[in-house]
Structures are given as C-alpha cells and as structure tokens.
Design a protein around this motif. Structure first.
Motif, PDB file in Angstrom:
ATOM      1  N   PHE A 406      30.906  28.465  38.257  1.00 36.70           N
ATOM      2  CA  PHE A 406      30.492  27.426  37.319  1.00 36.70           C
ATOM      3  C   PHE A 406      31.636  26.438  37.148  1.00 36.70           C
ATOM      4  N   ARG A 407      31.299  25.157  37.055  1.00 37.65           N
ATOM      5  CA  ARG A 407      32.292  24.108  36.802  1.00 37.65           C
ATOM      6  C   ARG A 407      31.651  23.063  35.903  1.00 37.65           C
ATOM      7  N   GLN A 408      32.337  22.708  34.826  1.00 38.68           N
ATOM      8  CA  GLN A 408      31.801  21.732  33.881  1.00 38.68           C
ATOM      9  C   GLN A 408      32.929  20.846  33.363  1.00 38.68           C
ATOM     10  N   LYS A 409      32.775  19.528  33.509  1.00 38.55           N
ATOM     11  CA  LYS A 409      33.755  18.602  32.972  1.00 38.55           C
ATOM     12  C   LYS A 409      33.688  18.623  31.450  1.00 38.55           C
ATOM     13  N   ILE A 410      34.862  18.734  30.819  1.00 37.49           N
ATOM     14  CA  ILE A 410      34.922  18.800  29.360  1.00 37.49           C
ATOM     15  C   ILE A 410      35.078  17.392  28.794  1.00 37.49           C
ATOM     16  N   SER A 411      34.116  16.968  28.019  1.00 31.38           N
ATOM     17  CA  SER A 411      34.163  15.669  27.346  1.00 31.38           C
ATOM     18  C   SER A 411      33.848  15.888  25.863  1.00 31.38           C
ATOM     19  N   TRP A 412      33.993  14.844  25.060  1.00 28.93           N
ATOM     20  CA  TRP A 412      33.712  14.982  23.642  1.00 28.93           C
ATOM     21  C   TRP A 412      32.255  15.368  23.409  1.00 28.93           C
ATOM     22  N   THR A 413      31.366  14.802  24.218  1.00 25.34           N
ATOM     23  CA  THR A 413      29.944  15.156  24.096  1.00 25.34           C
ATOM     24  C   THR A 413      29.732  16.635  24.381  1.00 25.34           C
ATOM     25  N   LYS A 414      30.430  17.141  25.408  1.00 26.17           N
ATOM     26  CA  LYS A 414      30.298  18.558  25.755  1.00 26.17           C
ATOM     27  C   LYS A 414      30.879  19.449  24.654  1.00 26.17           C
ATOM     28  N   GLU A 435      29.174  42.235  39.676  1.00 24.30           N
ATOM     29  CA  GLU A 435      29.524  41.986  41.080  1.00 24.30           C
ATOM     30  C   GLU A 435      31.025  41.809  41.265  1.00 24.30           C
ATOM     31  N   TYR A 436      31.764  41.613  40.168  1.00 26.74           N
ATOM     32  CA  TYR A 436      33.183  41.278  40.276  1.00 26.74           C
ATOM     33  C   TYR A 436      34.024  42.169  39.374  1.00 26.74           C
ATOM     34  N   ASP A 437      35.298  42.271  39.695  1.00 19.74           N
ATOM     35  CA  ASP A 437      36.242  42.991  38.838  1.00 19.74           C
ATOM     36  C   ASP A 437      36.546  42.201  37.575  1.00 19.74           C
ATOM     37  N   GLU A 438      36.480  40.880  37.680  1.00 19.55           N
ATOM     38  CA  GLU A 438      36.840  40.024  36.546  1.00 19.55           C
ATOM     39  C   GLU A 438      36.099  38.706  36.651  1.00 19.55           C
ATOM     40  N   ILE A 439      35.613  38.200  35.520  1.00 20.64           N
ATOM     41  CA  ILE A 439      35.089  36.840  35.440  1.00 20.64           C
ATOM     42  C   ILE A 439      36.175  36.000  34.779  1.00 20.64           C
ATOM     43  N   GLU A 440      36.805  35.151  35.556  1.00 15.31           N
ATOM     44  CA  GLU A 440      37.942  34.358  35.095  1.00 15.31           C
ATOM     45  C   GLU A 440      37.460  32.994  34.589  1.00 15.31           C
ATOM     46  N   LYS A 441      37.919  32.622  33.393  1.00 15.43           N
ATOM     47  CA  LYS A 441      37.550  31.339  32.797  1.00 15.43           C
ATOM     48  C   LYS A 441      38.817  30.537  32.514  1.00 15.43           C
ATOM     49  N   LYS A 442      38.916  29.349  33.122  1.00 18.72           N
ATOM     50  CA  LYS A 442      40.095  28.499  32.939  1.00 18.72           C
ATOM     51  C   LYS A 442      39.673  27.052  32.769  1.00 18.72           C
ATOM     52  N   VAL A 443      40.476  26.312  31.977  1.00 23.17           N
ATOM     53  CA  VAL A 443      40.309  24.860  31.890  1.00 23.17           C
ATOM     54  C   VAL A 443      41.414  24.237  32.722  1.00 23.17           C
ATOM     55  N   ILE A 444      41.025  23.527  33.778  1.00 21.87           N
ATOM     56  CA  ILE A 444      41.978  22.921  34.716  1.00 21.87           C
ATOM     57  C   ILE A 444      41.689  21.429  34.790  1.00 21.87           C
ATOM     58  N   LEU A 448      36.164  22.954  32.888  1.00 23.85           N
ATOM     59  CA  LEU A 448      36.021  24.393  32.715  1.00 23.85           C
ATOM     60  C   LEU A 448      35.561  24.979  34.038  1.00 23.85           C
ATOM     61  N   VAL A 449      36.361  25.926  34.568  1.00 18.03           N
ATOM     62  CA  VAL A 449      36.041  26.544  35.846  1.00 18.03           C
ATOM     63  C   VAL A 449      35.893  28.042  35.622  1.00 18.03           C
ATOM     64  N   VAL A 450      34.767  28.579  36.068  1.00 18.06           N
ATOM     65  CA  VAL A 450      34.503  30.012  35.950  1.00 18.06           C
ATOM     66  C   VAL A 450      34.462  30.602  37.355  1.00 18.06           C
ATOM     67  N   ASN A 451      35.347  31.586  37.597  1.00 16.64           N
ATOM     68  CA  ASN A 451      35.428  32.218  38.911  1.00 16.64           C
ATOM     69  C   ASN A 451      35.157  33.711  38.801  1.00 16.64           C
ATOM     70  N   GLY A 452      34.514  34.262  39.807  1.00 12.66           N
ATOM     71  CA  GLY A 452      34.389  35.693  39.946  1.00 12.66           C
ATOM     72  C   GLY A 452      35.490  36.210  40.849  1.00 12.66           C
ATOM     73  N   LYS A 453      36.250  37.250  40.410  1.00 10.04           N
ATOM     74  CA  LYS A 453      37.364  37.789  41.195  1.00 10.04           C
ATOM     75  C   LYS A 453      37.088  39.247  41.532  1.00 10.04           C
ATOM     76  N   LEU A 454      37.321  39.570  42.816  1.00 10.01           N
ATOM     77  CA  LEU A 454      37.029  40.908  43.297  1.00 10.01           C
ATOM     78  C   LEU A 454      38.086  41.337  44.297  1.00 10.01           C
ATOM     79  N   SER A 455      38.653  42.515  44.102  1.00  7.26           N
ATOM     80  CA  SER A 455      39.637  43.067  45.036  1.00  7.26           C
ATOM     81  C   SER A 455      38.922  44.024  45.971  1.00  7.26           C
ATOM     82  N   VAL A 456      38.932  43.696  47.266  1.00  9.40           N
ATOM     83  CA  VAL A 456      38.187  44.499  48.242  1.00  9.40           C
ATOM     84  C   VAL A 456      38.916  44.534  49.576  1.00  9.40           C
ATOM     85  N   PRO A 457      38.682  45.614  50.337  1.00  8.49           N
ATOM     86  CA  PRO A 457      39.098  45.576  51.741  1.00  8.49           C
ATOM     87  C   PRO A 457      38.101  44.709  52.491  1.00  8.49           C
TER      88      PRO A 457
END
Length: 597
Positions: A406-414, A435-444, A448-457
């Motif tokens: 997920f990706r969403q631009k942060i504005s005053w309206t948002k 499906e993931y070890d972690e759902i990471e949420k960051k504002v960059i 707002l960027v939401v990433n799924g992180k998974l450690s796998v072979p």
C-alpha cells in the motif's frame, strides 16, 4: 580555458602513451560459455594496463562508460602504483596506502585518474557518453580534469544522486548525495540519441481513478494558462450545472473553443467532483509517455547505498564497500545511455553491479548489450565474476523479501480522513498479515508506505548470459621479439600494430593469418607477415618479397597497402617503379606509427 594544475601532471600528461601493451589471457574455467574476446569480458588486472589492452579492438567503439573511482575520502586505503619513470612518482610509491593525513593525496588522485581518463576518452565512441560517480572530496578536480580532456563543451550534466536517505545526527550538515558527472565527445548528437525514462512510482502516484474511468488512472489538467492574450481565448464555458466560467484575471484558456469542444466530444472535460468547478481535462496515465531525465535522482527511483549493501548480502558477498552502487542506479543510467546493442565499459568494476545491470536490461527488453568489467583486486574472481555467475546461472540465499502492499500520499485532506486510511491499512493487515513475518508501516517523504516483510530461503532463477574471464599477459616489448623472449600470438600482435598504424580498432573476424592479412582502414589495407615461431621469423619466408607484393596488389586494388614484416627482399624503388602502392614497416626495430591529432 582554465586548466587544473597538480603535482606530477607533467610526468603523467602523456603517460597513457608509454604504457606497454599486455594481451588478454582467457581463463575458460572462470567464465561462462565459449571464450569470446568480443563478447562480455571480466578482466582482472591494473585498469590502466587493461584499458591499453582494449585499445586495438575497442578504440572509439564503446557506447557508454561508467566508472565509480575511489572518492579519495582518506579511508579507502587505495595506493598509487603507476610505473611512471620520475623520481617524485617513485617516492610517492613509498607512501601507500594513501590516507587522510597524506598532504599530497589530492595530487596523487589526479595523477592516478589522468592517464586512465585519457584512455577512456579514446575508447569512447564519438556519439557515446561518459558517466562518473564522485563526491565532494574530488568533484571539483574531476570536473576540471574532464573539462580539459573532453573540452568544456563536452560537459552534459551534473546529477545529484540521493545516495543516503537517513540523517547523520552527529554531522554539522548531513550529506545525502553523490554526484554523477556526464560528458560526451558530441553532446548535441548524443542528446538526440539518448533515451527518455518511464514515469516512476511517485510520478504515477499523481494519477488516480476516483470515478472508475474504464481508461484507467488519470489526473486533471487545468484548462487555463498564464498570461492574458487575445479575446479568442477568453470564451465562456458552461459547466454541467449551468455555471458560466471564464479564465481568471490575467490568464486565458490554453486552447481555442474548437480545442475545448474536442475535449468535450472525447469525454475528457472535467469540472471537479461537484461538476461545477474550473474547467479542466483528463490526462490518462496510459497516454502520459516518458519523461526527460533530470539532474535530481532521489533514492526512491534510483536506489541508495543501503540497498546496494543488501544486494551484496543476497549474493553472500560479505565485502564492505564505502560507496556501493545499487543495480537500480546503473539500470537507470544504461536505460538513458544505451541502445539494445551497446557496449558498456566499467574500469572500476568493484562488485560487478554494472554487469548485473546490463544482463537485467537485456533480459527485460531482449537486448544484446555487452559489458566489459575491469577489476584489479584479487576479489575479481571470488566476488566480481562470482556475482555475474550467480546472476546468470541462479543461486540460493537466505534473506528477506519485502513487498509493497500500500502507498498513499499524505496531504491535509488525507489527514482529516485519517480513519479511512487506518481502515485501509487494517484491512491489509487482516488480509495479508498471515503471509508475512511483519507488516511494516513507514512515512517516507510524505507518503505512507506499507510493506510485507518475510524471511525465507529462496532460490533465484538465473537470467542467462555469458562472459569470458581474462587476466593480463606479459607486456609485448617489440624490441625483444626476434630474441625469442617475447613472441605474442598473431592476433595479439596484429591488433596492436593495426591500431598503432590506423588509430582504429582491429576487427578480429576479418583476420586471415594464412594470407598474412589483418584488415583495412578507410585509406589502406594492412598486412602482417609473422608467426610466433622464432626459427620461422629468422627464415626467408618472414620477408616482404616482390611476388608477395604483386599478389596482394592484384587481390585488393582499391587502396594502398601497409605491410609489417621482419625483413624485405625488395627495394622501395622497385615497388615504386612497378607502381605497387606498398609501404613497408619493419619489425620489430622501427615500429611504424602514424601522427595523431
């Protein structure tokens, strides 16, 4: 033009001309596929000698040169080792490696770069481009050297690449960028040939589809434009709710009434969500096309050093580079600078990122680009070549997978509707959390960027590709040929002589050793009577004779001839009397050369 002065410049100014020629020695067991010196190459050896070795085949043929030389930060531990015959330079060699306290480290950096840049300039095609990454330690000196070698008119751009996105809290001003210097021998010609770039994710993020338009994402473009002009561009426009609209004061509509009615007939007219706003029209993402490259290269579409370090870890290459380059950065450069059949050269190859970028681009667009990588360090095989082997053949690794959900631009309206965004993120967590070890949420950078992180072979499939691994052979010292101390192969000596005589690279496919024929330039045919056999070289067969002269002139009548041979049994007077346009160049004691511009 103002020239850069540095200690030792007079000694290295023409040093590239005195560097001896070293033939390339293939090591088939370290490469992939059949040996091909005109294909992808990884060369282990001093890059000054390697560049000289490439001259016979590649002078003026390289379409894109990318280098990432030492930034001379004082922490890299590089050493000056060029064999320049000057007491001052020899004294420098005792001061290696070069550190932060070396008062001459900037002079040494310039002395190291000068002859290499001179050879790179000779290897670059007339319509090619040169790209160099550097930071504030040497960027001003690099610009001065490149201005002198390419001419000030050869400068194309200085791009700022956001190499780091984190902030150093202990710095007075946190440094986030490196420079990418771009030059060309013919900037105007290259500008017409260079490619534009596709829109990046952030640019595409300006498009949305709030009304479910079947044509896909779109953005509204205001119909008014700056500066008031004639009355024909101030006509009334009626909104769907019956409101009459005219251009704001001091502005005009951006097209005639016929232009506007065409937008209306195409269903592109837009008056805002309430259908009563200022006139605008829809521009669809699918019609947006490409964009001209700019000089600001942010990390989100060009990669960063942290990303590059993680790429090395994926390959199991636990080597620390001070300023590693990500694949995305190199792919962006080559996307701008190359055609599908281009030759790319990197003479400071490091971990081999350039080779991976070229292979990935070829995979994505069906291209046949070739790379030439030069690395002098011992890790050329264990690191540089191994990375390319893994990219080509595939590899296994244990690591993290990150997928953007997920990706969403942060504005005053948002922000005012934050609960709606939180609901969206919660839905994603409920739907994909397992499906993931972690759902990471960051504002960059305001998104707002939401990433799924998974450690796998993971097993990564190879993308194909071949290369030849080479080292540098012993220098060809012309004066030792007839002593038997140094007998290069026919094509090695032929390539060197042909380049010296014509200032052109030799086409290896055109060599006919049985006929003693090397090839032709614009104004002559070039021949070499030679075998890497000392007894044969001392025999009468190793000489230019009248019969050989008559034979080659009868075979190729369109231009004069140049013949290299250890001896001749026919005088120039007799050749002239028979009107045989042949010039003899004796080997090895009077090596033929042409005057260069």
């Amino acid at each position: 033009m103002t020239e850069l002065s540095f200690k030792g410049k007079e000694f290295v100014y023409n040093h590239h001309l005195s560097v001896p020629f070293h033939p390339l020695v293939p090591h088939p067991e370290k490469g992939i596929g059949d040996v091909a010196l005109d294909g992808n190459l990884i060369i282990q050896g001093d890059n000054l000698k390697a560049l000289k070795a490439l001259m016979p085949m590649y002078a003026g043929k390289v379409d894109c040169i990318f280098i990432d030389p030492p930034y001379n930060t004082g922490n890299e531990g590089w050493g000056y080792n060029d064999n320049v015959n000057a007491p001052m330079i020899k004294e420098w060699l005792n001061g290696n490696p070069i550190g932060i306290d070396d008062s001459l480290r900037h002079d040494k950096w310039c002395a190291m770069m000068w002859p290499r840049l001179r050879l790179l300039h000779e290897l670059l095609a007339e319509d090619g481009s040169f790209w160099m990454t550097i930071d504030d330690n040497e960027v001003h000196r690099a610009r001065a050297i490149l201005d002198e070698i390419f001419g000030e008119a050869g400068f194309v751009a200085s791009a700022a690449w956001q190499a780091r996105y984190s902030v150093s809290s202990d710095a007075a001003v946190s440094n986030s960028h490196n420079y990418i210097l771009v030059y060309s021998k013919q900037p105007e010609t290259w500008a017409k040939l260079r490619n534009q770039l596709p829109k990046d994710a952030k640019q595409e993020g300006r498009y949305s589809n709030s009304d479910g338009d079947p044509n896909g994402p779109w953005r509204s473009i205001p119909w008014d434009a700056a500066e008031e002009r004639d009355e024909s561009l101030s006509y009334p426009i009626i909104t769907p709710k019956g409101t009459e609209k005219r251009p704001p004061k001091g502005r005009h509509w951006s097209g005639t009434i016929d232009n506007w009615e065409e937008k209306v007939s195409q269903g592109l007219a837009y008056f805002g969500q309430d259908e009563d706003g200022a006139p605008a029209y829809k521009k669809y993402l699918k019609d947006a096309g490409t964009v001209v490259p700019i000089t600001w290269w942010p990390h989100y579409n060009s990669g960063n050093t942290d990303e590059a370090s993680k790429e090395l870890t994926r390959f199991g290459l636990n080597v620390q580079f001070e300023t590693p380059k990500p694949v995305r950065l190199l792919k962006k450069i080559f996307s701008i600078a190359t055609k599908k059949s281009s030759i790319v050269l990197d003479s400071f190859a490091g971990s081999g990122t350039t080779g991976q970028a070229v292979l990935e681009l070829n995979k994505s667009d069906g291209g046949s680009r070739k790379f030439i990588l030069v690395e002098m360090e011992e890790y050329a095989n264990e690191l540089t070549a191994d990375r390319i082997r893994k990219v080509a053949n595939g590899y296994d690794f244990q690591g993290n997978i990150k997928k953007e959900l997920f990706r969403q631009k942060i504005s005053w309206t948002k922000i005012k509707n934050a609960s709606r965004i939180c609901d969206e993120v919660e839905k994603i967590e409920n739907l994909h959390g397992h499906e993931y070890d972690e759902i990471e949420k960051k504002v960059i950078e305001g998104e707002l960027v939401v990433n799924g992180k998974l450690s796998v072979p993971e097993s990564v499939e190879g993308i194909g590709g071949e290369f030849t691994y080479c080292t540098l052979g012993d220098a060809i010292e012309m004066d030792t040929i007839l002593t038997g101390e140094n007998l290069p192969a026919y094509d090695q000596l032929g390539g060197l002589l042909f380049h010296m005589a014509t200032n052109r690279p030799l086409n290896a496919g055109g060599i006919d050793q049985a006929a003693s024929y090397l090839g032709e330039s614009e104004d002559r045919h070039v021949w070499l009577i030679y075998k890497d056999d000392l007894d044969w070289l001392k025999s009468q067969e190793a000489a230019l004779t009248l019969s050989f002269a008559r034979k080659i002139v009868a075979e190729k009548t369109d231009k004069p001839h140049l013949v290299f041979a250890p001896a001749r049994f026919v005088s120039q007077k007799l050749l002239n009397e028979e009107n045989l346009q042949i010039e003899f160049a004796p080997l090895p004691f009077a090596l033929y050369r042409v005057e260069r511009d």
